[in-house]
Design an enzyme around this catalytic site. Sequence first.
Site, PDB file in Angstrom:
ATOM      1  N   SER A 177       0.824  -1.209   0.000  1.00  0.00           N
ATOM      2  CA  SER A 177       0.000   0.000   0.000  1.00  0.00           C
ATOM      3  C   SER A 177       0.861   1.264   0.000  1.00  0.00           C
ATOM      4  O   SER A 177       2.037   1.244   0.355  1.00  0.00           O
ATOM      5  CB  SER A 177      -0.911   0.014   1.223  1.00  0.00           C
TER       6      SER A 177
HETATM    7  N1  SAH Z   1      -0.698  -4.867   4.099  1.00  0.00           N
HETATM    8  C1  SAH Z   1       0.092  -5.204   2.927  1.00  0.00           C
HETATM    9  C2  SAH Z   1      -0.605  -4.872   1.615  1.00  0.00           C
HETATM   10  C3  SAH Z   1      -1.830  -5.658   1.440  1.00  0.00           C
HETATM   11  S1  SAH Z   1      -2.346  -5.975  -0.212  1.00  0.00           S
HETATM   12  C4  SAH Z   1       1.471  -4.585   2.988  1.00  0.00           C
HETATM   13  O1  SAH Z   1       1.797  -3.904   3.969  1.00  0.00           O
HETATM   14  O2  SAH Z   1       2.247  -4.809   2.055  1.00  0.00           O
HETATM   15  C5  SAH Z   1      -3.718  -7.012   0.192  1.00  0.00           C
HETATM   16  C6  SAH Z   1      -3.344  -8.418   0.613  1.00  0.00           C
HETATM   17  O3  SAH Z   1      -4.535  -9.062   1.041  1.00  0.00           O
HETATM   18  C7  SAH Z   1      -2.817  -9.262  -0.557  1.00  0.00           C
HETATM   19  O4  SAH Z   1      -1.537  -9.732  -0.243  1.00  0.00           O
HETATM   20  C8  SAH Z   1      -3.825 -10.418  -0.656  1.00  0.00           C
HETATM   21  O5  SAH Z   1      -3.230 -11.665  -0.939  1.00  0.00           O
HETATM   22  C9  SAH Z   1      -4.441 -10.421   0.728  1.00  0.00           C
HETATM   23  N2  SAH Z   1      -5.762 -11.056   0.812  1.00  0.00           N
HETATM   24  C10 SAH Z   1      -6.828 -10.927   0.008  1.00  0.00           C
HETATM   25  N3  SAH Z   1      -7.862 -11.675   0.453  1.00  0.00           N
HETATM   26  C11 SAH Z   1      -7.426 -12.300   1.588  1.00  0.00           C
HETATM   27  C12 SAH Z   1      -8.021 -13.203   2.523  1.00  0.00           C
HETATM   28  N4  SAH Z   1      -9.275 -13.637   2.393  1.00  0.00           N
HETATM   29  N5  SAH Z   1      -7.272 -13.622   3.561  1.00  0.00           N
HETATM   30  C13 SAH Z   1      -5.998 -13.207   3.724  1.00  0.00           C
HETATM   31  N6  SAH Z   1      -5.382 -12.351   2.881  1.00  0.00           N
HETATM   32  C14 SAH Z   1      -6.086 -11.899   1.841  1.00  0.00           C
END
Ligand code: SAH
Length: 213
Positions: free
Chosen positions: A61
């Site tokens: 992000s």
């Molecule tokens: N917080 C992260 C960025 C998140 S991007 C950072 O600091 O880099 C969103 C993430 O959510 C992705 O890696 C994706 O794989 C995850 N995601 C999406 N659906 C999910 C679920 N049901 N359970 C766990 N992770 C999930």
Amino acid sequence: MVHNPEQLMEFLFHLRAKGITDTRVLTAMERIDRGAFVDGLFADRAYEDVPLPIASGQTISQPSVVGLMTQSLNVQPRDKVLEVGTGSGYQAAILSQLARRVYTIDRHRTLTRTAQARIEAQGITNVTVMTGDGSFGLPDQAPFDRILVTAAAEDPPGPLLEQLRPGGIMVVPVGQSDTVQSLIKVTSGPEGFDYEELRSVRFVPLVEGRAAD
Ligand code: SAH
């Protein structure tokens, strides 16, 4: 790796201008090198206020959004925090500076493996990285004082609301994928949940089930 001091000053100045004024959050963002959480190819862009691609088609992000979400979560030193959506591990590393214990979960094993190694390389010892569908939370570790969801849900997931301690706070982007979503702050009060809309954001969607990779 220590970042260029001038670039770091500029980064912190920009974050303040974006409304991140909580000193504890700014200190955490000063300490944790975002460059250590992106692939080498993008490391020289780590201090730009933009999301960057990571493995499995996901993104790390934008720093100002990480700052705002962290600030809105109002993490206290004794808190146990759950993050859903580990991605690069950067947000979890920031939370580790503010909380007693952080659990972070992602549905991509490829991402959790790398994130765990990066978090360990920073000498951080209070973060547990898990692989699975985070929309069900972590019932074994519940309740949590704070929950941060970093993928967009159509509604705040019920299991996560259930795993929030009374008086706890959850921050979650809510809306359909591929449209503008609203960042929502949910507070668990004596008379139920209180919902506050913070700003519009754009996140990758919360997807059901564990990913193949
Ligand atoms: N917080 C992260 C960025 C998140 S991007 C950072 O600091 O880099 C969103 C993430 O959510 C992705 O890696 C994706 O794989 C995850 N995601 C999406 N659906 C999910 C679920 N049901 N359970 C766990 N992770 C999930």
